[in-house]
Design a protein around this motif. Sequence first.
Motif, PDB file in Angstrom:
ATOM      1  N   LEU A 244       0.811  -1.209   0.000  1.00  0.00           N
ATOM      2  CA  LEU A 244       0.000   0.000   0.000  1.00  0.00           C
ATOM      3  C   LEU A 244       0.854   1.273   0.000  1.00  0.00           C
ATOM      4  O   LEU A 244       0.359   2.354  -0.280  1.00  0.00           O
ATOM      5  CB  LEU A 244      -0.937   0.009   1.213  1.00  0.00           C
ATOM      6  N   LEU A 245       2.138   1.110   0.328  1.00  0.00           N
ATOM      7  CA  LEU A 245       3.059   2.258   0.305  1.00  0.00           C
ATOM      8  C   LEU A 245       3.902   2.273  -0.971  1.00  0.00           C
ATOM      9  O   LEU A 245       4.591   3.252  -1.243  1.00  0.00           O
ATOM     10  CB  LEU A 245       3.987   2.211   1.527  1.00  0.00           C
ATOM     11  N   ALA A 246       3.861   1.180  -1.737  1.00  0.00           N
ATOM     12  CA  ALA A 246       4.766   1.029  -2.886  1.00  0.00           C
ATOM     13  C   ALA A 246       4.535   2.084  -3.963  1.00  0.00           C
ATOM     14  O   ALA A 246       5.440   2.416  -4.727  1.00  0.00           O
ATOM     15  CB  ALA A 246       4.620  -0.368  -3.480  1.00  0.00           C
ATOM     16  N   ARG A 247       3.311   2.636  -4.023  1.00  0.00           N
ATOM     17  CA  ARG A 247       3.002   3.631  -5.066  1.00  0.00           C
ATOM     18  C   ARG A 247       3.650   4.985  -4.784  1.00  0.00           C
ATOM     19  O   ARG A 247       3.703   5.849  -5.661  1.00  0.00           O
ATOM     20  CB  ARG A 247       1.480   3.806  -5.163  1.00  0.00           C
ATOM     21  N   LEU A 248       4.123   5.203  -3.559  1.00  0.00           N
ATOM     22  CA  LEU A 248       4.641   6.517  -3.183  1.00  0.00           C
ATOM     23  C   LEU A 248       6.000   6.760  -3.827  1.00  0.00           C
ATOM     24  O   LEU A 248       6.839   5.864  -3.889  1.00  0.00           O
ATOM     25  CB  LEU A 248       4.755   6.617  -1.653  1.00  0.00           C
ATOM     26  N   GLN A 249       6.212   7.977  -4.274  1.00  0.00           N
ATOM     27  CA  GLN A 249       7.426   8.338  -5.016  1.00  0.00           C
ATOM     28  C   GLN A 249       8.317   9.267  -4.185  1.00  0.00           C
ATOM     29  O   GLN A 249       7.860   9.939  -3.268  1.00  0.00           O
ATOM     30  CB  GLN A 249       7.053   9.052  -6.326  1.00  0.00           C
ATOM     31  N   GLY A 250       9.593   9.320  -4.566  1.00  0.00           N
ATOM     32  CA  GLY A 250      10.501  10.313  -4.003  1.00  0.00           C
ATOM     33  C   GLY A 250      11.208   9.834  -2.750  1.00  0.00           C
ATOM     34  O   GLY A 250      11.278   8.641  -2.455  1.00  0.00           O
ATOM     35  N   THR A 251      11.744  10.807  -2.003  1.00  0.00           N
ATOM     36  CA  THR A 251      12.452  10.506  -0.759  1.00  0.00           C
ATOM     37  C   THR A 251      11.467  10.015   0.290  1.00  0.00           C
ATOM     38  O   THR A 251      10.244  10.144   0.132  1.00  0.00           O
ATOM     39  CB  THR A 251      13.149  11.771  -0.231  1.00  0.00           C
ATOM     40  N   LEU A 252      11.990   9.500   1.381  1.00  0.00           N
ATOM     41  CA  LEU A 252      11.108   9.069   2.474  1.00  0.00           C
ATOM     42  C   LEU A 252      10.238  10.218   2.956  1.00  0.00           C
ATOM     43  O   LEU A 252       9.046  10.047   3.212  1.00  0.00           O
ATOM     44  CB  LEU A 252      11.944   8.544   3.655  1.00  0.00           C
ATOM     45  N   GLU A 253      10.832  11.407   3.058  1.00  0.00           N
ATOM     46  CA  GLU A 253      10.059  12.568   3.507  1.00  0.00           C
ATOM     47  C   GLU A 253       8.936  12.886   2.519  1.00  0.00           C
ATOM     48  O   GLU A 253       7.797  13.162   2.929  1.00  0.00           O
ATOM     49  CB  GLU A 253      10.978  13.777   3.686  1.00  0.00           C
ATOM     50  N   GLN A 254       9.245  12.832   1.230  1.00  0.00           N
ATOM     51  CA  GLN A 254       8.207  13.098   0.219  1.00  0.00           C
ATOM     52  C   GLN A 254       7.110  12.025   0.275  1.00  0.00           C
ATOM     53  O   GLN A 254       5.922  12.338   0.147  1.00  0.00           O
ATOM     54  CB  GLN A 254       8.847  13.150  -1.165  1.00  0.00           C
ATOM     55  N   GLN A 255       7.520  10.776   0.459  1.00  0.00           N
ATOM     56  CA  GLN A 255       6.534   9.699   0.560  1.00  0.00           C
ATOM     57  C   GLN A 255       5.613   9.919   1.765  1.00  0.00           C
ATOM     58  O   GLN A 255       4.387   9.809   1.651  1.00  0.00           O
ATOM     59  CB  GLN A 255       7.241   8.346   0.698  1.00  0.00           C
ATOM     60  N   LEU A 256       6.224  10.243   2.917  1.00  0.00           N
ATOM     61  CA  LEU A 256       5.429  10.443   4.127  1.00  0.00           C
ATOM     62  C   LEU A 256       4.472  11.612   3.960  1.00  0.00           C
ATOM     63  O   LEU A 256       3.279  11.502   4.254  1.00  0.00           O
ATOM     64  CB  LEU A 256       6.353  10.678   5.325  1.00  0.00           C
ATOM     65  N   MET A 257       4.974  12.738   3.445  1.00  0.00           N
ATOM     66  CA  MET A 257       4.111  13.922   3.326  1.00  0.00           C
ATOM     67  C   MET A 257       3.012  13.724   2.275  1.00  0.00           C
ATOM     68  O   MET A 257       1.899  14.220   2.433  1.00  0.00           O
ATOM     69  CB  MET A 257       4.959  15.154   3.023  1.00  0.00           C
ATOM     70  N   THR A 258       3.316  12.969   1.224  1.00  0.00           N
ATOM     71  CA  THR A 258       2.282  12.677   0.215  1.00  0.00           C
ATOM     72  C   THR A 258       1.116  11.941   0.847  1.00  0.00           C
ATOM     73  O   THR A 258      -0.057  12.305   0.666  1.00  0.00           O
ATOM     74  CB  THR A 258       2.882  11.830  -0.931  1.00  0.00           C
ATOM     75  N   ILE A 259       1.428  10.903   1.609  1.00  0.00           N
ATOM     76  CA  ILE A 259       0.340  10.088   2.163  1.00  0.00           C
ATOM     77  C   ILE A 259      -0.330  10.777   3.353  1.00  0.00           C
ATOM     78  O   ILE A 259      -1.541  10.635   3.559  1.00  0.00           O
ATOM     79  CB  ILE A 259       0.828   8.661   2.516  1.00  0.00           C
ATOM     80  N   VAL A 260       0.417  11.601   4.093  1.00  0.00           N
ATOM     81  CA  VAL A 260      -0.202  12.385   5.168  1.00  0.00           C
ATOM     82  C   VAL A 260      -1.232  13.346   4.581  1.00  0.00           C
ATOM     83  O   VAL A 260      -2.334  13.518   5.115  1.00  0.00           O
ATOM     84  CB  VAL A 260       0.879  13.143   5.978  1.00  0.00           C
ATOM     85  N   ASN A 261      -0.883  13.959   3.468  1.00  0.00           N
ATOM     86  CA  ASN A 261      -1.793  14.941   2.872  1.00  0.00           C
ATOM     87  C   ASN A 261      -3.034  14.305   2.227  1.00  0.00           C
ATOM     88  O   ASN A 261      -3.972  15.016   1.868  1.00  0.00           O
ATOM     89  CB  ASN A 261      -1.045  15.795   1.847  1.00  0.00           C
ATOM     90  N   GLU A 262      -3.036  12.978   2.090  1.00  0.00           N
ATOM     91  CA  GLU A 262      -4.231  12.293   1.586  1.00  0.00           C
ATOM     92  C   GLU A 262      -5.314  12.197   2.656  1.00  0.00           C
ATOM     93  O   GLU A 262      -6.460  11.856   2.349  1.00  0.00           O
ATOM     94  CB  GLU A 262      -3.863  10.878   1.091  1.00  0.00           C
ATOM     95  N   GLU A 263      -4.962  12.470   3.920  1.00  0.00           N
ATOM     96  CA  GLU A 263      -5.952  12.459   5.001  1.00  0.00           C
ATOM     97  C   GLU A 263      -6.340  13.909   5.259  1.00  0.00           C
ATOM     98  O   GLU A 263      -5.532  14.701   5.755  1.00  0.00           O
ATOM     99  CB  GLU A 263      -5.357  11.810   6.251  1.00  0.00           C
ATOM    100  N   PRO A 264      -7.572  14.318   4.909  1.00  0.00           N
ATOM    101  CA  PRO A 264      -7.933  15.744   4.936  1.00  0.00           C
ATOM    102  C   PRO A 264      -7.713  16.420   6.283  1.00  0.00           C
ATOM    103  O   PRO A 264      -7.268  17.566   6.346  1.00  0.00           O
ATOM    104  CB  PRO A 264      -9.413  15.742   4.548  1.00  0.00           C
ATOM    105  N   GLY A 265      -8.022  15.715   7.366  1.00  0.00           N
ATOM    106  CA  GLY A 265      -7.855  16.308   8.689  1.00  0.00           C
ATOM    107  C   GLY A 265      -6.405  16.632   8.985  1.00  0.00           C
ATOM    108  O   GLY A 265      -6.087  17.715   9.490  1.00  0.00           O
ATOM    109  N   LEU A 266      -5.508  15.708   8.675  1.00  0.00           N
ATOM    110  CA  LEU A 266      -4.078  15.941   8.904  1.00  0.00           C
ATOM    111  C   LEU A 266      -3.551  16.999   7.952  1.00  0.00           C
ATOM    112  O   LEU A 266      -2.722  17.843   8.338  1.00  0.00           O
ATOM    113  CB  LEU A 266      -3.283  14.641   8.722  1.00  0.00           C
TER     114      LEU A 266
END
Length: 420
Positions: A244-266
């Motif tokens: 479920l994380l394999a689709r994320l691109q870039g550095t670890l920080e970019q991956q984390l921030m991409t998926i964090v921003n998918e949760e509207p509240g966060l």
Amino acid sequence: MSSHSLSTFSNMDVDVAIIGAGPSGAIAASLLHQQGKRVVVLEKQHFPRFSIGESLLPCAMQFIEQAGMLDAVEKAGFQFKNGAAFRYQNNYTTFDFTDKFTPGPGTTFQVQRGEFDKILADTAAKQGVEIHYGHTVDHIDLTHEPVISVSTEDAQQYQINAKFILDASGFGRVLPRLLDLEIPSNLPPRSAIFTHIEDNISDSTFDRNKILISVHPQHKDIWYWLIPFSNNRCSIGVVAEPHLLARLQGTLEQQLMTIVNEEPGLNRLLSDAKVVQECATLKGYSANVSTLATDKFALLGNAGEFLDPVFSSGVTIAMQSASMAAATLLKQLDGQHVNWQEEYAAPLMKGVNTFRTYVQAWYDGRFQDVIFYQQANPAIKQMICSILAGYAWDTNNPFVAESERRLNTVVALCQDNDPV
């Protein structure tokens, strides 16, 4: 005081050798030292050092107090914690840990583990516990009484003759590796990506006194932790199965921030956040062992079994195991016969398996249905709140005594009346 003052190390004889100076090692060492036992703690790293597991549970405060460390922890200025908040889409709910079924502390702290672990270890050292930092356990011989081969950072080698070994090495899992005790976990492999942020949260409704657990709006088995600290910082992390994380691109920080921003509240809460620490990842962290204890060694906390970070159970299990192992070991050192399976392993696993019930039910969605149920029965909520507060060994609680059956009964009621 907390490390050896001599430049050379000679062989030593002790009652108990403890591998690891983290929470379980420091507390076990303190409890044994209080009873006059000669203890040495061997820690591979130097403190402070980074660790996750930052949101303590109220149950753990009992063991901190038992070890005479409560005053030092309370004076440290950590973030007060009184509960947990959960969010999924438009559903938001909270658990107040003071409104629980089981007696005991109802509040605790959210801590930067580097500082917290150092406070516990330094307090143990002030009490008189001998701690050696930068010392690595290379070999264990259990043919007779345990013999431990140790090397220092400057390539010295020495041996410790001990009557017993406690492995408090956490994810280092020293004894499971050296004694070939590791077996696969029955939990699917999951990965975590995490960091610390300067959160700059301006939302006045955000409750810094609670950990916030958020669920991904499209994938209910992806979840996030947001753990506020007392210095305008938070720990932020995401947990999911690797695919479920394999689709994320870039550095670890970019991956984390991409998926964090998918949760509207966060996304909204953290719109002004700045990453202040290099992102890290932990993969396939769930672990298990074939043997938790014998008359020569016992495994504490994560060295034995680590489930999952979802309910912050790791430090509580570590401290619970330290207290239980110390009490059992004192009997053995005082000449009593001890059945380690019956007196330590089985009672410890009762609570671990209670947590396991709720971890598995979180990921398959059953426990999420209960947590987000809007018409909760107050008495049942108090019983579940006790488990979330760490009291997973209280068999007076029906949700501990018969965790799977009781949970499934409540799940059926929630699903029939208010499906999420």
